[in-house]
Write an enzyme that holds these catalytic residues in place. Structure first.
Site, short mmCIF file in Angstrom:
data_model
loop_
_atom_site.label_atom_id
_atom_site.label_comp_id
_atom_site.label_asym_id
_atom_site.label_seq_id
_atom_site.Cartn_x
_atom_site.Cartn_y
_atom_site.Cartn_z
N GLU A 122 19.82 30.01 -46.05
CA GLU A 122 20.76 31.15 -44.78
C GLU A 122 22.00 31.91 -46.11
O GLU A 122 21.97 32.05 -45.95
CB GLU A 122 20.93 30.55 -43.99
CG GLU A 122 19.81 30.30 -43.44
CD GLU A 122 20.81 29.87 -41.55
OE1 GLU A 122 21.47 30.54 -41.61
OE2 GLU A 122 19.61 29.70 -40.80
N GLU A 143 -8.32 20.51 -29.67
CA GLU A 143 -9.38 20.63 -30.20
C GLU A 143 -9.86 20.04 -29.00
O GLU A 143 -10.88 20.43 -27.63
CB GLU A 143 -10.25 20.21 -31.52
CG GLU A 143 -10.34 20.90 -32.71
CD GLU A 143 -8.97 19.99 -33.28
OE1 GLU A 143 -9.40 20.02 -34.49
OE2 GLU A 143 -8.07 20.04 -32.34
N LEU A 182 25.15 25.62 -38.72
CA LEU A 182 23.80 25.64 -39.06
C LEU A 182 23.32 24.89 -37.91
O LEU A 182 22.65 23.82 -38.58
CB LEU A 182 23.59 24.88 -40.28
CG LEU A 182 24.54 25.41 -41.80
CD1 LEU A 182 24.68 24.84 -42.89
CD2 LEU A 182 24.26 26.98 -41.71
N CYS A 204 -10.87 13.93 -33.91
CA CYS A 204 -12.11 15.32 -32.98
C CYS A 204 -13.40 15.57 -33.63
O CYS A 204 -13.65 15.77 -32.39
CB CYS A 204 -10.92 16.72 -33.61
SG CYS A 204 -9.54 16.56 -33.16
N CYS A 212 -10.28 16.93 -38.06
CA CYS A 212 -10.33 16.12 -38.15
C CYS A 212 -11.10 15.21 -38.54
O CYS A 212 -11.91 15.13 -37.02
CB CYS A 212 -8.81 15.41 -37.73
SG CYS A 212 -8.96 14.92 -36.56
#
Length: 352
Positions: free
Chosen positions: A282, A46, A198, A78, A69
């Site tokens: 995975e 924002e 990984l 915000c 928030c």
């Protein structure tokens, strides 16, 4: 709001444990400011959008993917920035479940602004499922199970030799998934067969390196594997069952975090206790079947390659109990996308 959701995606891999958030300021029919939460600790979406809009924000409408928030964290509220900018109307997709940050909508309404909620709420929820799951008190990570399959549902051919089912575009997409997860997991069978790293390689590096998780009851992971050799740079967690104290001690000496657990559900709780909110698994077939059978999969992502592997290939779901066709659970399709000749389908397995 659709544009705000697109902007929110740009924060992937850089904002966790915060949610991905995008914002758009509209004056009349024109977009006069855009923003997204770019990195943890930096300005919220924002504030960025309002700064871009400058004086055009006065009397305008702010679209934002998450309720603004109303607390001071690493940045000011915000709500204060919205009021100072002179925004007349705020439209947001979903409420903030964080009890510390919530209350922004009420504060804006109390100040006389028009506030609308629920616009593209399903899309905004899907975008931040791991964050929302954790914020609502989950004791395990949000689990995404990703599998690459042949047309006949196999994960590997009859030879059991390592090889790629999918093409380079699909493989690259997986690295973007890895960058968004807190940890990447595989079973010991996959670790032994493929000797994977990984790690995130074909995508922008995330702010926090994802941990690697191996489901390995007997602590069989070789000390000379790429996983163990990289443990100093990329955290490695082995979920073991205490069956081999000497093997566990050897792994620990190499910097591996060996966690003794009695089963997979307990292992997931231990991962959550270590700050892991999103686990991308995975494979392989044994772990996939175990997670599905235990009801511990939230999203199932299937990359389907246009090949048939035939007799004696390893079926991905051979370990799942048989189901009668008319009673088998039907998973909701969340999205579909093609990568070259490969089709990626995301299914909602849990009710989330």
């Amino acid at each position: 709001m659709a544009r705000a959701l697109q902007l929110a995606e740009r924060g992937a891999g850089n904002v966790a444990p915060n949610p991905m958030v995008g914002a758009v300021v509209v004056a009349g029919d024109a977009i006069v400011g855009e923003g997204w939460h770019a990195a943890f600790g930096q300005d919220h979406a924002e504030v960025v959008a309002l700064r871009a809009a400058a004086d055009h924000a006065r009397g305008a409408t702010l679209y934002v993917t998450l309720e603004p928030c109303n607390h001071t964290g690493k940045t000011p509220p915000c709500v204060d920035a919205i009021l100072a900018a002179g925004i007349r109307r705020v439209v947001y997709a979903i409420a903030d479940p964080n009890p510390v940050a919530t209350g922004g909508a009420d504060a804006l309404q109390a100040a006389g602004l028009e506030v609308v909620s629920g616009v593209l709420a399903d899309d905004a929820t899907e975008l931040n499922q791991p964050f929302l799951f954790a914020a609502r008190g989950a004791t395990r990570p949000w689990v995404t199970l990703k599998l690459a399959l042949s047309l006949d549902g196999a994960v590997v051919d009859a030879s059991r030799e390592r090889g790629w089912l999918t093409g380079p575009d699909a493989q690259r997409a997986v690295h973007f998934m890895r960058a968004r997860a807190d940890a990447i997991g595989v079973g010991i069978g996959t670790a032994l067969a493929d000797d994977p790293m990984l790690t995130v390689r074909d995508a922008p590096s995330p702010r926090v390196v994802p941990a690697r998780v191996i489901f390995d009851r007997a602590a069989r992971l070789p000390l000379d594997s790429q996983l163990v050799r990289g443990a100093a740079k990329h955290p490695l967690i082995v979920l073991a069952a205490g069956q081999s104290a000497s093997r566990e001690a050897a792994l620990t000496a190499q910097g591996v975090d060996v966690v003794r657990v009695k089963d997979i559900p307990e292992g997931l709780v231990e991962l959550r206790n270590r700050g892991i909110r999103h686990l991308l698994v995975e494979g392989g077939a044994v772990v996939a079947s175990a997670l599905l059978s235990a009801g511990l999969v939230d999203r199932l992502i299937i990359f389907q390659a246009p090949v048939i592997l035939g007799r004696d290939a390893v079926n991905a779901f051979s370990g799942v109990a048989p189901q009668r066709a008319q009673h088998a659970p039907r998973f909701r399709v969340v999205s579909r996308q093609t990568f070259g000749d490969d089709l990626m389908t995301t299914y909602a397995v849990s009710t989330g």
